[in-house]
Scaffold this motif. Structure first.
Motif, PDB file in Angstrom:
ATOM      1  N   THR A  49       0.835  -1.192   0.000  1.00  7.94           N
ATOM      2  CA  THR A  49       0.000   0.000   0.000  1.00  7.94           C
ATOM      3  C   THR A  49       0.878   1.254   0.000  1.00  7.94           C
ATOM      4  OG1 THR A  49      -0.117   0.026   2.412  1.00  7.94           O
ATOM      5  CG2 THR A  49      -1.830  -1.202   1.247  1.00  7.94           C
TER       6      THR A  49
ATOM      7  N   THR B  73      -9.600 -10.557  -2.437  1.00  5.82           N
ATOM      8  CA  THR B  73     -11.051 -10.563  -2.397  1.00  5.82           C
ATOM      9  C   THR B  73     -11.522  -9.173  -2.790  1.00  5.82           C
ATOM     10  OG1 THR B  73     -10.985 -12.118  -0.559  1.00  5.82           O
ATOM     11  CG2 THR B  73     -13.072 -11.018  -0.969  1.00  5.82           C
TER      12      THR B  73
ATOM     13  N   ASN C 125     -14.323  -6.510  -2.666  1.00  2.00           N
ATOM     14  CA  ASN C 125     -15.505  -6.222  -1.857  1.00  2.00           C
ATOM     15  C   ASN C 125     -16.537  -5.411  -2.635  1.00  2.00           C
ATOM     16  OD1 ASN C 125     -14.101  -7.517   0.146  1.00  2.00           O
ATOM     17  ND2 ASN C 125     -13.448  -5.641   1.151  1.00  2.00           N
TER      18      ASN C 125
ATOM     19  N   THR D  31     -13.040  -1.039  -3.116  1.00  2.00           N
ATOM     20  CA  THR D  31     -12.339  -1.680  -2.012  1.00  2.00           C
ATOM     21  C   THR D  31     -11.996  -3.120  -2.342  1.00  2.00           C
ATOM     22  OG1 THR D  31     -13.695  -0.334  -0.516  1.00  2.00           O
ATOM     23  CG2 THR D  31     -12.434  -2.122   0.468  1.00  2.00           C
TER      24      THR D  31
ATOM     25  N   SER E 131      -9.626  -6.561  -0.531  1.00  2.00           N
ATOM     26  CA  SER E 131      -9.003  -7.007   0.711  1.00  2.00           C
ATOM     27  C   SER E 131      -8.097  -8.186   0.416  1.00  2.00           C
ATOM     28  CB  SER E 131     -10.061  -7.377   1.755  1.00  2.00           C
ATOM     29  OG  SER E 131     -10.835  -8.461   1.309  1.00  2.00           O
TER      30      SER E 131
ATOM     31  N   GLY F 162      -8.380 -10.460   4.487  1.00  2.00           N
ATOM     32  CA  GLY F 162      -9.221  -9.751   5.436  1.00  2.00           C
ATOM     33  C   GLY F 162      -8.832  -8.315   5.704  1.00  2.00           C
ATOM     34  N   VAL F 163      -7.690  -7.837   5.218  1.00  2.00           N
ATOM     35  CA  VAL F 163      -7.266  -6.457   5.424  1.00  2.00           C
ATOM     36  C   VAL F 163      -7.741  -5.636   4.223  1.00  2.00           C
ATOM     37  CG1 VAL F 163      -5.311  -4.917   5.783  1.00  2.00           C
ATOM     38  CG2 VAL F 163      -5.256  -7.230   6.706  1.00  2.00           C
ATOM     39  N   GLU F 164      -8.639  -4.686   4.482  1.00  2.00           N
ATOM     40  CA  GLU F 164      -9.236  -3.916   3.390  1.00  2.00           C
ATOM     41  C   GLU F 164      -8.328  -2.769   2.954  1.00  2.00           C
ATOM     42  OE1 GLU F 164     -13.156  -2.594   4.269  1.00  2.00           O
ATOM     43  OE2 GLU F 164     -13.959  -4.632   4.311  1.00  2.00           O
ATOM     44  N   THR F 165      -8.369  -2.482   1.644  1.00  2.00           N
ATOM     45  CA  THR F 165      -7.571  -1.411   1.045  1.00  2.00           C
ATOM     46  C   THR F 165      -8.369  -0.805  -0.098  1.00  2.00           C
ATOM     47  OG1 THR F 165      -5.562  -2.654   1.528  1.00  2.00           O
ATOM     48  CG2 THR F 165      -5.373  -0.881  -0.046  1.00  2.00           C
TER      49      THR F 165
END
Length: 151
Positions: free
Chosen positions: A46, A57, A59, A63, A65, A68-71
Motif C-alpha cells: 500500500t 477478495t 468487496n 475496495t 481485501s 481480510g485487510v481492506e484497502t
C-alpha cells in the motif's frame, strides 16, 4: 421433468451471464491491461508501506481485501501475482547452491580437486534460483492505473 429442465436452464444462464469483478491494472503508456481475479494469491504493497501476501477478495468497486485487510484501490502502491509453488522451488535452488558453495570452501581447505566443481555447481544453482519466479513482475502505481471492473 419440465421443472428440472427449466431449473437447470436457469442455473446455466446465471453462470453464463454472471458478471465477475476483477482488479484491472492498465499501463499508462501502452494501454495494456492485466487482470487479477477474485481468489488469486497476490503480494500487495500500500501507499503507507504495508505489505500483504494472501488471497485477493474484491468487496465493491472501490475496495479490495487481502486476507481480510481492506484497502482502497487508490491506496495500492504495487501488486504482483505471487504463486506459492514458485517460491518453494526458488528456496530449494538457493539452499542447494549455498550448501554446494560451503562444500567447495571445505574441499578447498583440504586441497581437494573437487572444490572447483562444487563451486561451479553452487554458483549455477544460485543463479538459477535467483532467476526462477521472476516472470511475475510488480505492477507499480507510477506506471499503472488500478480499478475494479465487471466482466
Amino acid at each position: 421433468m419440465k421443472t428440472i429442465l427449466s431449473i437447470l436452464l436457469l442455473f446455466i444462464s446465471l453462470i453464463t451471464f454472471a458478471q465477475a469483478k476483477k482488479l484491472e491494472a492498465t499501463n499508462k503508456v501502452t494501454g495494456k491491461s492485466v487482470y487479477f481475479e477474485d481468489g488469486q494469491r497476490v503480494k500487495l504493497t500500500t501507499s503507507d508501506r504495508k505489505k500483504m501476501v494472501g488471497f485477493l477478495t474484491i468487496n465493491d468497486l472501490q475496495t479490495i481485501s487481502v486476507n481480510g485487510v481492506e484497502t482502497k484501490t487508490d491506496n495500492i502502491s504495487s501488486i504482483k501475482y505471487f504463486p506459492k509453488g514458485g517460491r518453494t522451488a526458488k528456496n530449494i535452488f538457493l539452499g542447494a547452491g549455498a550448501g554446494l558453495l560451503a562444500g567447495s570452501g571445505v574441499a578447498a581447505a583440504f586441497s581437494d580437486g573437487s572444490a572447483f566443481a562444487l563451486f561451479a555447481g553452487g554458483t549455477a544453482s544460485i543463479i538459477t534460483g535467483s532467476l526462477l519466479n521472476n516472470k511475475n513482475k510488480s505492477l507499480i502505481y507510477r506506471n499503472y492505473m488500478f480499478k475494479i471492473v465487471e466482466q
